[in-house]
Design a protein around this motif. Sequence first.
Motif, PDB file in Angstrom:
ATOM      1  N   GLN A 146      -4.567   7.618  -5.744  1.00 23.08           N
ATOM      2  CA  GLN A 146      -3.921   7.209  -4.491  1.00 23.08           C
ATOM      3  C   GLN A 146      -4.263   5.758  -4.164  1.00 23.08           C
ATOM      4  O   GLN A 146      -5.399   5.339  -4.320  1.00 23.08           O
TER       5      GLN A 146
ATOM      6  N   GLN B 162       0.932   6.560  -5.138  1.00 20.90           N
ATOM      7  CA  GLN B 162       0.040   7.102  -6.149  1.00 20.90           C
ATOM      8  C   GLN B 162       0.440   6.521  -7.493  1.00 20.90           C
ATOM      9  O   GLN B 162       1.625   6.400  -7.790  1.00 20.90           O
TER      10      GLN B 162
ATOM     11  N   PRO C  63      -2.996   2.790  -1.095  1.00 20.24           N
ATOM     12  CA  PRO C  63      -2.080   2.388  -0.026  1.00 20.24           C
ATOM     13  C   PRO C  63      -1.471   1.008  -0.279  1.00 20.24           C
ATOM     14  O   PRO C  63      -2.083   0.170  -0.946  1.00 20.24           O
ATOM     15  N   VAL C  64      -0.278   0.824   0.204  1.00 22.37           N
ATOM     16  CA  VAL C  64       0.400  -0.466   0.107  1.00 22.37           C
ATOM     17  C   VAL C  64       0.738  -0.909   1.525  1.00 22.37           C
ATOM     18  O   VAL C  64       1.383  -0.180   2.269  1.00 22.37           O
ATOM     19  N   ARG C  65       0.277  -2.087   1.896  1.00 24.47           N
ATOM     20  CA  ARG C  65       0.451  -2.537   3.275  1.00 24.47           C
ATOM     21  C   ARG C  65       1.536  -3.609   3.354  1.00 24.47           C
ATOM     22  O   ARG C  65       1.871  -4.234   2.343  1.00 24.47           O
ATOM     23  N   PRO C  66       2.098  -3.804   4.532  1.00 21.93           N
ATOM     24  CA  PRO C  66       3.059  -4.893   4.688  1.00 21.93           C
ATOM     25  C   PRO C  66       2.333  -6.226   4.774  1.00 21.93           C
ATOM     26  O   PRO C  66       1.103  -6.287   4.731  1.00 21.93           O
TER      27      PRO C  66
ATOM     28  N   TYR D 157       6.169  -0.195   2.151  1.00 21.41           N
ATOM     29  CA  TYR D 157       4.753   0.121   2.347  1.00 21.41           C
ATOM     30  C   TYR D 157       4.574   1.610   2.571  1.00 21.41           C
ATOM     31  O   TYR D 157       5.503   2.322   2.928  1.00 21.41           O
ATOM     32  N   GLY D 158       3.356   2.066   2.321  1.00 24.33           N
ATOM     33  CA  GLY D 158       3.071   3.488   2.421  1.00 24.33           C
ATOM     34  C   GLY D 158       1.896   3.819   1.526  1.00 24.33           C
ATOM     35  O   GLY D 158       1.263   2.925   0.955  1.00 24.33           O
ATOM     36  N   VAL D 159       1.619   5.095   1.411  1.00 20.73           N
ATOM     37  CA  VAL D 159       0.525   5.509   0.543  1.00 20.73           C
ATOM     38  C   VAL D 159       1.128   5.945  -0.789  1.00 20.73           C
ATOM     39  O   VAL D 159       1.800   6.962  -0.876  1.00 20.73           O
TER      40      VAL D 159
END
Lengths: 438, 774
Positions: free
Chosen positions: A395, A377, A397-400, A373-375
């Motif tokens: 951009q 692009q 974001p990818v969440r858990p 996870y993280g931001v």
Amino acid sequence: MAKISIATVFIASISLLLTLTHSFSTENPTDRRILVLLDDIALKSSHSIFFNSLQSRGFELDFKLSDDPKIALQRYGQYLYDGLILFSPTTERFGGSLDVAAVLDFVDSGKDLIVAADASASDLIRSIAAECGVDFDEDPSAVVIDHGSYAVSGTEGDHTLIAADDFVKSDVLLGSTKIEAPVLFKGIGHSLNPANSLVLKVLSASPSAYSANPKSKLSTPPSLSGSSISLVSVVQARNNARAVFSGSLDLFSNKFFKSPVQKAGSSNKYAKSGNEQFVTELSKWVFHERGHLKAVNVKHHRVGETDEPAIYRINDDLEYSVEIYEWSGSSWEPYVANDVQVQFYMMSPYVLKTMSTDKKGLYHASFKVPDVYGVFQFKVEYQRLGYTSLSLAKQIPVRPFRHNEYERFIPTAFPYYGASFSTMAAFFIFSFVYLYSK
Amino acid sequence: MAASTDTTAATPSSTLRHASGNILAFFILLLIGVLAFSIRLFSVIKYESVIHEFDPYFNYRVTQFLTKSGVYDFWNWFDDRTWYPLGRVIGGTVYPGLTLTAGTMWKVLQMLNIPLSVETVCVFTAPVFSAFAAWATYLLTKEVKGIGAGLTAAVLLAMVPSYISRSVAGSYDNEAVAIFALIFTFYLYIKTLNTGSLFYATLNSMAYFYMVCSWGGYTFIINLIPMHVLLCIVTGRYSPRLYIAYAPLVVLGTLMAALVPVVGFNAVMTSEHFASFLVFIIIHVVALAYYIKGILSPKMFKVAVTLVVSVGLVVCCAVVAVLIAVVASSPTKGWSGRSLSLLDPTYASKYIPIIASVSEHQPPTWPSYFMDINILAFLVPAGIIACFSPLSDASSFVILYIVMSAYFSGVMVRLMLVFAPAACIMSGIALSEAFDVFTRSIKFYAFQAVDTVSASTVSPQNNVVETDKKEDVLKERPSRKNKKKEKETVEKPLKKSETEKRPLILPVEASAIALFLTVLLGAFYVVHSVWAAAEAYSAPSIVLTSHTRGGLHVFDDFREAYAWLSHNTHVDDKVASWWDYGYQTTAMANRTVIVDNNTWNNTHIATVGTAMSSPEKAAWEIFNSLDVKYVLVVFGGLVGYSSDDINKFLWMVRIGGGVFPHIKEPDYLRDGQYRIDSQATPTMLNSLMYKLSYFRFVETDGGKGYDRVRGTEIGKKHFKLTHFEEVFTTHHWMVRIYKLKPQRNRIRGKTKKSRSSKTSSTKTRTITKKNPWH
């Protein structure tokens, strides 16, 4: 009187506005209005084939002497021209408000430039070139001499008229038709910094060429020699402004266009030099009639959905698509290539995938979001020789997993479930027996 | 004698006195609450109702999110605006107690149709909870030494400067609620210990759960209570009450602690919790031993003991060996860095600069004790002595509490906060005992005419000044009164013997003077506390003031800068600054930051530290690879604001150099010192931090460039920035914001002009060199 003058100003501004709407834009990238600066009005007729070919392709040429005091590239912060042709190699100072900085600002605002130097190139022209990464030979009297591949002519001469045929291999720069005849060149050479990724040799000198003063004896080795000498170069700046630098003004002249050519040491004799084709194709490129790409409709969504989410979850399957078109001079045509890649990028690409195309401009890739996870692009960095560079970044974001997105019961853990429930039951029974057994 | 009437069964008059005393105590407590709340409002009155400092801004932002999105979204909140591009799982890395408390308070107020803003609720959470903490202190001390001591301790705690420093209005930090939770958990533990009630034991676990939710300091509880249990066992004070007080706490408490996402499996896996499990085992063994002892004959018991001990030792050795092996396999021996630096005060400065760099993690100086607890420092020893007479389970706990917290406060200045309640309790006990003696003496002499016999008994003790001996004797009156029936039965034989002794009576003049002096001492404490609350600890640190001849001068540069960012930059722009300003930037400017005050990723912080210590070009490359658009630096050289980035620079170098070895601290030092004057090293003068701080600084004072914080003229005065451009500097130059210049549109060749030949050639290299970060 005042009223009339106001009215004229008004009309003039309206017409200006109208012309502005016709000018260079992202939707219509081909240039329309071009300022041509000459240091001699005779050049207008001696290079008329070149100018006519431009006019016939729909360009409005505005000829001015380079010391004309009324030269102005912009008015009220708006550029009046989309392109600038400097056929004024000897000019030390431009008239009006034009100077080196103004020319460079013109380029930095995305406008295009053709600069032709000559044996007597002024410092002004040299510094414009140098600012763009093109270094003309510093010796002011030096010209390119080639005893190996000069153009055969009636008189022996000093071999400064060169028949060059070392073109860059790029269809987008020089057109898809091969230039058969060598290009006649007479002028000064320049060098490029090999580390400079924005400039490109289009026409190189042969290995036997060198740059020196033909009238004096060569006492020291020439500073420029061999195929590192560039005769004609192009620059594509980071904002996709384009420029052509030629060491020879005669390259564009009617005389060279029509002249027959035979390269020394070669039996092929051509009735007409390659200059016209070379210059025309190059001018098409520099004025954005070719090689101008645009990317539109960047879309991404989960597989099976159509809306773009604000956030992805790790291990989601997603689809990414983008449409890429090339400007053909009059319309946007689908751009077809098999090497467009998309990156899913967070400090480094976690996913790098070549996109498939439907040959109608749509590029498409689907992949799984990495287990990180993280931001991130979505990045498309498409840089190909001669084409405008595409650099898209979006951009996301990818969440858990959410707390309730994990599996509730795992088969492997059943022994533990059994253990805890049996303990609970046993404890209950034990308490019951202990408390009420008496 | 007054004492003897108290000990006898309650007569009608004493019931009445009891009742009126209770009512009085109630109102006193109410006033203590008001005092605790109102003394913390100086910050609102003198400045304004704002959130203070750094961490509170994060908590405020989280609370805003909670009130907007609800508990479940908060739990699963993935924040993409901090730690770019890594992001931070807020829900899983934050102690949610404070946020949930304030969120609940806000919800309740909304339901009552009291439309307070979230910010207002957050600002006043800390004062409200300090009133609660004062009441909890009352309860705890009452359990130890009775109502009088309780009230005294509560009033001391209500205005102890150490606690005020962390709980003024606006100081919306975990400690605000955690201190209450800490004291209340201890109260419930003591209550359970005194009563043996399973009800209180369960409440205790829940209070512990609240503490775990609120603050990482909960490990103090889960280590202190086992230590006390062990102490009780070792000193032969084991009782079923002790078992009930401890066993449910460990089981329920650990289960509930594991429910807090940030703790999770740490509750059973890290060394901080092992002590509680070990003691849990021990208490069971001891309980079993006592049980067996009860049913076996002494002889049989001896046999059983030898059997069990020999078998038990073997098992124990095996278990301990496994445990040690498991613990030793982890590099930090299972301890977190902060805990290790508590055990070994030099640990952080040796290995973890990021912990050492925080000023509140430094050891305190002696004056800070006097500043933070004032006269309590002198009263604590008296209180400890009072607790020894008689030593009960409860008073031994308080003694253990003060000893441990005194040690921890000596390691980290921040833990002074844990020490302060203990000091208040001890001082409350001491003061209360002293008042007891003095007033009793005066009362005694007032009724001397009636009772002449007792006077003669007192006279031999007259020359003994306030020593432990006299307090010894006095103690039992209040303590006994409040204990429940079971407790009294247990200690009955003890008390019986003590009642034989006569209470200490001092001469009336000595008592009167001592009473006056004690009250005066208390008055000084009040004066000091009010001064500390008003002057020392109320500054919000985002707004600064200074008194000059022209009057009050306000420095509101921080908010000016953050407002500029929020109005003039794109919403997705990334702002790089040293981590101190991360929380404020996200909360006030709503811009993405690279690092912030939650220092969870050392490498990321080191990257920013490296960029700040690098020359411009290298820094530009690092920042560009992180998509940074703006760089924010805090600079105090113009107005003399000493906690600016240049003063923090050594930590940037140290932390950066810890991860990226090409940053070497000696390069920045001249004779072992960080200097920015003409003696500064070239590396220092070329570092980005120097350049961004002092860019155009020389223009402010006509070419001198005199830095008021460092007290020198700066080393390099005239320079240009090549890769950054200044976009905003606040009124007092305290915050300076720079923008990264975009890559040049064209790449220059060699120019003939000698004027620019040098710069252009460097530039060519600059740009053409491949960015290693891409």
